[in-house]
Write a protein that holds these residues in place. Structure first.
Motif, PDB file in Angstrom:
ATOM      1  N   TRP A 213     -20.986  -3.719   0.087  1.00 36.58           N
ATOM      2  CA  TRP A 213     -19.774  -4.072   0.792  1.00 36.58           C
ATOM      3  C   TRP A 213     -19.981  -3.850   2.284  1.00 36.58           C
ATOM      4  O   TRP A 213     -19.972  -2.740   2.768  1.00 36.58           O
ATOM      5  N   ASN A 214     -20.155  -4.948   2.992  1.00 37.99           N
ATOM      6  CA  ASN A 214     -20.532  -4.894   4.400  1.00 37.99           C
ATOM      7  C   ASN A 214     -19.345  -4.731   5.341  1.00 37.99           C
ATOM      8  O   ASN A 214     -19.495  -4.247   6.454  1.00 37.99           O
ATOM      9  N   TYR A 215     -18.183  -5.166   4.887  1.00 34.80           N
ATOM     10  CA  TYR A 215     -17.015  -5.194   5.763  1.00 34.80           C
ATOM     11  C   TYR A 215     -15.846  -4.488   5.084  1.00 34.80           C
ATOM     12  O   TYR A 215     -15.632  -4.635   3.882  1.00 34.80           O
ATOM     13  N   TRP A 216     -15.096  -3.737   5.909  1.00 36.72           N
ATOM     14  CA  TRP A 216     -13.968  -2.977   5.395  1.00 36.72           C
ATOM     15  C   TRP A 216     -12.734  -3.194   6.249  1.00 36.72           C
ATOM     16  O   TRP A 216     -12.840  -3.288   7.479  1.00 36.72           O
ATOM     17  N   GLY A 217     -11.593  -3.240   5.583  1.00 35.67           N
ATOM     18  CA  GLY A 217     -10.325  -3.288   6.290  1.00 35.67           C
ATOM     19  C   GLY A 217      -9.897  -1.887   6.686  1.00 35.67           C
ATOM     20  O   GLY A 217     -10.549  -0.896   6.357  1.00 35.67           O
ATOM     21  N   GLN A 218      -8.769  -1.800   7.357  1.00 41.11           N
ATOM     22  CA  GLN A 218      -8.327  -0.528   7.915  1.00 41.11           C
ATOM     23  C   GLN A 218      -7.636   0.369   6.896  1.00 41.11           C
ATOM     24  O   GLN A 218      -7.425   1.538   7.166  1.00 41.11           O
ATOM     25  N   GLY A 219      -7.284  -0.164   5.751  1.00 45.00           N
ATOM     26  CA  GLY A 219      -6.616   0.643   4.743  1.00 45.00           C
ATOM     27  C   GLY A 219      -5.109   0.565   4.854  1.00 45.00           C
ATOM     28  O   GLY A 219      -4.556   0.495   5.967  1.00 45.00           O
ATOM     29  N   THR A 220      -4.456   0.566   3.724  1.00 42.54           N
ATOM     30  CA  THR A 220      -2.994   0.574   3.701  1.00 42.54           C
ATOM     31  C   THR A 220      -2.544   1.601   2.665  1.00 42.54           C
ATOM     32  O   THR A 220      -3.055   1.631   1.545  1.00 42.54           O
ATOM     33  N   LEU A 221      -1.631   2.464   3.069  1.00 42.12           N
ATOM     34  CA  LEU A 221      -1.210   3.573   2.215  1.00 42.12           C
ATOM     35  C   LEU A 221      -0.151   3.111   1.227  1.00 42.12           C
ATOM     36  O   LEU A 221       0.857   2.504   1.612  1.00 42.12           O
ATOM     37  N   VAL A 222      -0.384   3.428  -0.034  1.00 37.98           N
ATOM     38  CA  VAL A 222       0.599   3.199  -1.085  1.00 37.98           C
ATOM     39  C   VAL A 222       0.977   4.559  -1.655  1.00 37.98           C
ATOM     40  O   VAL A 222       0.125   5.284  -2.161  1.00 37.98           O
ATOM     41  N   THR A 223       2.245   4.898  -1.545  1.00 37.85           N
ATOM     42  CA  THR A 223       2.742   6.166  -2.063  1.00 37.85           C
ATOM     43  C   THR A 223       3.715   5.874  -3.193  1.00 37.85           C
ATOM     44  O   THR A 223       4.712   5.168  -2.979  1.00 37.85           O
ATOM     45  N   VAL A 224       3.415   6.391  -4.370  1.00 35.11           N
ATOM     46  CA  VAL A 224       4.236   6.133  -5.544  1.00 35.11           C
ATOM     47  C   VAL A 224       5.002   7.406  -5.883  1.00 35.11           C
ATOM     48  O   VAL A 224       4.410   8.437  -6.215  1.00 35.11           O
ATOM     49  N   SER A 225       6.309   7.326  -5.788  1.00 36.21           N
ATOM     50  CA  SER A 225       7.140   8.481  -6.109  1.00 36.21           C
ATOM     51  C   SER A 225       7.625   8.380  -7.546  1.00 36.21           C
ATOM     52  O   SER A 225       7.896   7.302  -8.057  1.00 36.21           O
ATOM     53  N   SER A 226       7.760   9.537  -8.179  1.00 34.51           N
ATOM     54  CA  SER A 226       8.170   9.550  -9.594  1.00 34.51           C
ATOM     55  C   SER A 226       9.674   9.617  -9.733  1.00 34.51           C
ATOM     56  O   SER A 226      10.408   9.786  -8.782  1.00 34.51           O
TER      57      SER A 226
ATOM     58  N   ALA B 180       7.779   4.713  -9.039  1.00 36.30           N
ATOM     59  CA  ALA B 180       6.986   4.527 -10.250  1.00 36.30           C
ATOM     60  C   ALA B 180       7.556   3.346 -11.046  1.00 36.30           C
ATOM     61  O   ALA B 180       8.778   3.238 -11.193  1.00 36.30           O
ATOM     62  N   GLY B 181       6.662   2.502 -11.521  1.00 36.08           N
ATOM     63  CA  GLY B 181       7.078   1.320 -12.257  1.00 36.08           C
ATOM     64  C   GLY B 181       7.261   0.081 -11.403  1.00 36.08           C
ATOM     65  O   GLY B 181       7.388  -1.031 -11.942  1.00 36.08           O
ATOM     66  N   ASP B 182       7.261   0.234 -10.081  1.00 41.04           N
ATOM     67  CA  ASP B 182       7.385  -0.909  -9.186  1.00 41.04           C
ATOM     68  C   ASP B 182       6.147  -1.790  -9.236  1.00 41.04           C
ATOM     69  O   ASP B 182       5.093  -1.382  -9.755  1.00 41.04           O
ATOM     70  N   SER B 183       6.272  -2.984  -8.615  1.00 41.26           N
ATOM     71  CA  SER B 183       5.170  -3.959  -8.652  1.00 41.26           C
ATOM     72  C   SER B 183       4.905  -4.555  -7.281  1.00 41.26           C
ATOM     73  O   SER B 183       5.148  -5.743  -7.040  1.00 41.26           O
ATOM     74  N   PRO B 184       4.392  -3.790  -6.368  1.00 47.54           N
ATOM     75  CA  PRO B 184       4.090  -4.335  -5.049  1.00 47.54           C
ATOM     76  C   PRO B 184       2.795  -5.147  -5.056  1.00 47.54           C
ATOM     77  O   PRO B 184       1.997  -5.065  -5.991  1.00 47.54           O
ATOM     78  N   ARG B 185       2.614  -5.922  -4.004  1.00 50.94           N
ATOM     79  CA  ARG B 185       1.403  -6.710  -3.873  1.00 50.94           C
ATOM     80  C   ARG B 185       0.765  -6.433  -2.518  1.00 50.94           C
ATOM     81  O   ARG B 185       1.438  -6.476  -1.482  1.00 50.94           O
ATOM     82  N   LEU B 186      -0.512  -6.162  -2.546  1.00 53.42           N
ATOM     83  CA  LEU B 186      -1.280  -5.986  -1.327  1.00 53.42           C
ATOM     84  C   LEU B 186      -1.969  -7.295  -0.970  1.00 53.42           C
ATOM     85  O   LEU B 186      -2.339  -8.064  -1.847  1.00 53.42           O
ATOM     86  N   SER B 187      -2.136  -7.511   0.327  1.00 56.91           N
ATOM     87  CA  SER B 187      -2.845  -8.690   0.810  1.00 56.91           C
ATOM     88  C   SER B 187      -3.952  -8.253   1.740  1.00 56.91           C
ATOM     89  O   SER B 187      -3.849  -7.228   2.415  1.00 56.91           O
ATOM     90  N   CYS B 188      -4.999  -9.059   1.779  1.00 52.71           N
ATOM     91  CA  CYS B 188      -6.100  -8.813   2.698  1.00 52.71           C
ATOM     92  C   CYS B 188      -6.588 -10.145   3.221  1.00 52.71           C
ATOM     93  O   CYS B 188      -7.111 -10.962   2.453  1.00 52.71           O
ATOM     94  N   ALA B 189      -6.399 -10.362   4.508  1.00 51.35           N
ATOM     95  CA  ALA B 189      -6.809 -11.614   5.131  1.00 51.35           C
ATOM     96  C   ALA B 189      -8.141 -11.426   5.842  1.00 51.35           C
ATOM     97  O   ALA B 189      -8.296 -10.482   6.633  1.00 51.35           O
TER      98      ALA B 189
END
Length: 117
Positions: free
Chosen positions: A104-117, A13-22
């Motif tokens: 939204w015609n196209y979708w990516g596979q999804g990426t899991l983000v788990t936020v622990s407290s 919690a409080g972290d700052s990750p960044r997701l990317s989608c190519a």
């Protein structure tokens, strides 16, 4: 069009990750890209979107002021900078693309983000 998302994982919690989608393939057909998320046991919800041509953005109220969507046209990549993460942000994050912001015609596979407290 193929979408490849990355950047998820276990964070605090409080972290700052960044997701990317190519995006690859017939990217000329894309006018909008966006992020959605699906928390365990819940429906998929809209998070943010960006218009490819002018960079205009839109956010869900739940992430406004904490998340920032951006794009790199040269790399056909969209990013989701997530700041001040909360446990309730835990979800599978999907990137999407389409000709319009409401189809939204196209979708990516999804990426899991788990936020622990």
């Amino acid at each position: 069009v193929q979408l490849q998302a990355s950047g998820g994982g276990l964070v605090q919690a409080g972290d700052s990750p960044r997701l990317s989608c190519a995006a690859s393939g017939r990217t000329f057909s894309i006018n909008h890209m966006g992020w959605f998320r699906q928390a365990p046991g819940k429906e998929r919800d809209f998070v943010s979107r960006i218009k490819w041509s002018d960079g205009s953005t839109y956010y869900a109220d739940s992430v406004k002021g904490r998340f920032t969507i951006s794009r790199d046209n040269a790399k056909n990549t969209v990013y989701l900078q997530m700041n001040s993460l909360k446990p309730e942000d835990t979800a599978v994050y999907y990137c999407a693309a389409g000709r319009t912001w409401y189809q939204w015609n196209y979708w990516g596979q999804g990426t899991l983000v788990t936020v622990s407290s």
